[in-house]
Write a protein that holds these residues in place. Sequence first.
Motif, mmCIF file in Angstrom:
data_model
loop_
_atom_site.group_PDB
_atom_site.id
_atom_site.type_symbol
_atom_site.label_atom_id
_atom_site.label_comp_id
_atom_site.label_asym_id
_atom_site.label_seq_id
_atom_site.Cartn_x
_atom_site.Cartn_y
_atom_site.Cartn_z
ATOM 1 N N TYR A 16 0.889 -1.165 0.000
ATOM 2 C CA TYR A 16 0.000 0.000 0.000
ATOM 3 C C TYR A 16 0.923 1.210 0.000
ATOM 4 O O TYR A 16 1.501 1.528 1.049
ATOM 5 C CB TYR A 16 -0.889 0.006 1.243
ATOM 6 N N ALA B 285 3.003 -4.775 2.855
ATOM 7 C CA ALA B 285 2.207 -5.528 3.827
ATOM 8 C C ALA B 285 2.455 -7.025 3.742
ATOM 9 O O ALA B 285 2.321 -7.740 4.741
ATOM 10 C CB ALA B 285 0.725 -5.226 3.611
ATOM 11 N N ASN C 83 -2.693 -9.113 14.674
ATOM 12 C CA ASN C 83 -3.232 -7.955 13.994
ATOM 13 C C ASN C 83 -2.132 -7.297 13.154
ATOM 14 O O ASN C 83 -1.055 -7.027 13.663
ATOM 15 C CB ASN C 83 -3.656 -7.004 15.129
ATOM 16 N N GLY C 84 -2.410 -7.071 11.873
ATOM 17 C CA GLY C 84 -1.439 -6.377 11.029
ATOM 18 C C GLY C 84 -0.391 -7.278 10.399
ATOM 19 O O GLY C 84 0.506 -6.801 9.696
ATOM 20 N N ALA C 85 -0.492 -8.596 10.598
ATOM 21 C CA ALA C 85 0.503 -9.532 10.062
ATOM 22 C C ALA C 85 0.416 -9.663 8.540
ATOM 23 O O ALA C 85 1.356 -10.126 7.901
ATOM 24 C CB ALA C 85 0.336 -10.900 10.720
ATOM 25 N N GLY C 86 -0.722 -9.285 7.972
ATOM 26 C CA GLY C 86 -0.865 -9.352 6.517
ATOM 27 C C GLY C 86 -1.870 -10.382 6.031
ATOM 28 O O GLY C 86 -2.005 -10.615 4.826
ATOM 29 N N LYS C 87 -2.606 -10.981 6.951
ATOM 30 C CA LYS C 87 -3.548 -12.056 6.595
ATOM 31 C C LYS C 87 -4.644 -11.549 5.645
ATOM 32 O O LYS C 87 -4.919 -12.175 4.623
ATOM 33 C CB LYS C 87 -4.208 -12.631 7.861
ATOM 34 N N SER C 88 -5.261 -10.418 6.011
ATOM 35 C CA SER C 88 -6.337 -9.886 5.163
ATOM 36 C C SER C 88 -5.794 -9.516 3.791
ATOM 37 O O SER C 88 -6.465 -9.739 2.776
ATOM 38 C CB SER C 88 -6.964 -8.644 5.791
ATOM 39 N N SER C 89 -4.594 -8.961 3.772
ATOM 40 C CA SER C 89 -4.020 -8.563 2.483
ATOM 41 C C SER C 89 -3.852 -9.775 1.567
ATOM 42 O O SER C 89 -4.077 -9.686 0.358
ATOM 43 C CB SER C 89 -2.669 -7.872 2.700
ATOM 44 N N GLN D 79 -7.742 -14.289 13.904
ATOM 45 C CA GLN D 79 -6.842 -13.940 15.019
ATOM 46 C C GLN D 79 -7.005 -14.947 16.138
ATOM 47 O O GLN D 79 -6.110 -15.119 16.966
ATOM 48 C CB GLN D 79 -7.174 -12.543 15.545
HETATM 49 P P1 ATP Z 1 -6.037 -7.489 10.743
HETATM 50 O O1 ATP Z 1 -6.327 -8.595 11.655
HETATM 51 O O2 ATP Z 1 -5.931 -6.165 11.430
HETATM 52 O O3 ATP Z 1 -6.922 -7.431 9.517
HETATM 53 P P2 ATP Z 1 -4.030 -8.599 9.071
HETATM 54 O O4 ATP Z 1 -3.075 -9.643 9.528
HETATM 55 O O5 ATP Z 1 -5.169 -9.065 8.269
HETATM 56 O O6 ATP Z 1 -4.560 -7.756 10.274
HETATM 57 P P3 ATP Z 1 -3.569 -6.640 7.051
HETATM 58 O O7 ATP Z 1 -4.905 -6.037 7.275
HETATM 59 O O8 ATP Z 1 -3.349 -7.408 5.822
HETATM 60 O O9 ATP Z 1 -3.173 -7.544 8.282
HETATM 61 O O10 ATP Z 1 -2.488 -5.493 7.171
HETATM 62 C C1 ATP Z 1 -1.105 -5.693 6.951
HETATM 63 C C2 ATP Z 1 -0.374 -4.340 6.977
HETATM 64 O O11 ATP Z 1 -0.815 -3.530 5.899
HETATM 65 C C3 ATP Z 1 -0.633 -3.536 8.243
HETATM 66 O O12 ATP Z 1 0.579 -2.873 8.561
HETATM 67 C C4 ATP Z 1 -1.683 -2.543 7.822
HETATM 68 O O13 ATP Z 1 -1.600 -1.368 8.575
HETATM 69 C C5 ATP Z 1 -1.333 -2.303 6.375
HETATM 70 N N1 ATP Z 1 -2.518 -1.986 5.567
HETATM 71 C C6 ATP Z 1 -3.588 -2.776 5.366
HETATM 72 N N2 ATP Z 1 -4.488 -2.204 4.540
HETATM 73 C C7 ATP Z 1 -3.959 -0.995 4.211
HETATM 74 C C8 ATP Z 1 -4.382 0.093 3.366
HETATM 75 N N3 ATP Z 1 -5.529 0.029 2.701
HETATM 76 N N4 ATP Z 1 -3.579 1.154 3.274
HETATM 77 C C9 ATP Z 1 -2.406 1.218 3.942
HETATM 78 N N5 ATP Z 1 -1.929 0.233 4.733
HETATM 79 C C10 ATP Z 1 -2.694 -0.853 4.872
#
Ligand code: ATP
Length: 235
Positions: A15, A20, A40-46, A192
Amino acid sequence: MTAPILTVEDLAVSYGRVEAVRGVSFEVAAGDLITLVGANGAGKSSVINAVSGVVRPSGGRITFEGKDVTRTQAHTLVANGLVQVPEGRQVLATLTIHENLQLGGWHSNDKAAIDEVYERFPVLAERRELPAGALSGGEQQMLAIGRALVARPRLMLLDEPSMGLAPKIVDEVFTVIREIRATGTTVVLVEQNARRALKAADHGYLMATGEIVHAGPAAELLADEKIVQAYLGVE
Ligand code: ATP
């Protein structure tokens, strides 16, 4: 392993300047339930947003049922059997339950699929003319899952389906996920609630700061004291 339904190779998601996800690779066998867990923030959703076409990867390759779908848009993937249940349910609160379910099948107009969802979730059938916003959090999660089922997915991605729900409702959500898998649908579950997700899954992938740091049969990850202590916390 049977032929993979999904292959992710060297995936990267950025991003702007925030990297990410980097170097993420995994395969999902047809019919399996796998989970991506991590803080949280590990990148799973991405990762799953890239797979479902919601975000565009900055690198790597995604293959679904033998086809390269790295740059395929989300709506095309839905029509081809790859459907995501998004984080936070994302039901349309002012539309009725029935209208939300119709949206899940916008491409197919599959009325029988909606009827099957009503059979699986009688609470949705009873309230079909109510706005989705009138449902409890757990019911909205069932609606979000039902909306995905209307598309008759062969691969379902679920992002944090247990988030914010009471323990009893979390049990129900996990039961539904197991049932979906038992009908032959392949499931990728982001959670999580790592311990819970690993108990339900065949294989687990543990993510930290954008990378997969441990991978293996879910039971082996759960049995590894070091992993449990470092990532899963005390029960
Ligand atoms: P969560 O449980 O919070 O969803 P996650 O493991 O799914 O966490 P992601 O949501 O993939 O993690 O986020 C991974 C990194 O990318 C984090 O540092 C987050 O702040 C960043 N990030 C996610 N979406 C965006 C975005 N749209 N713009 C900027 N940074 C983002």
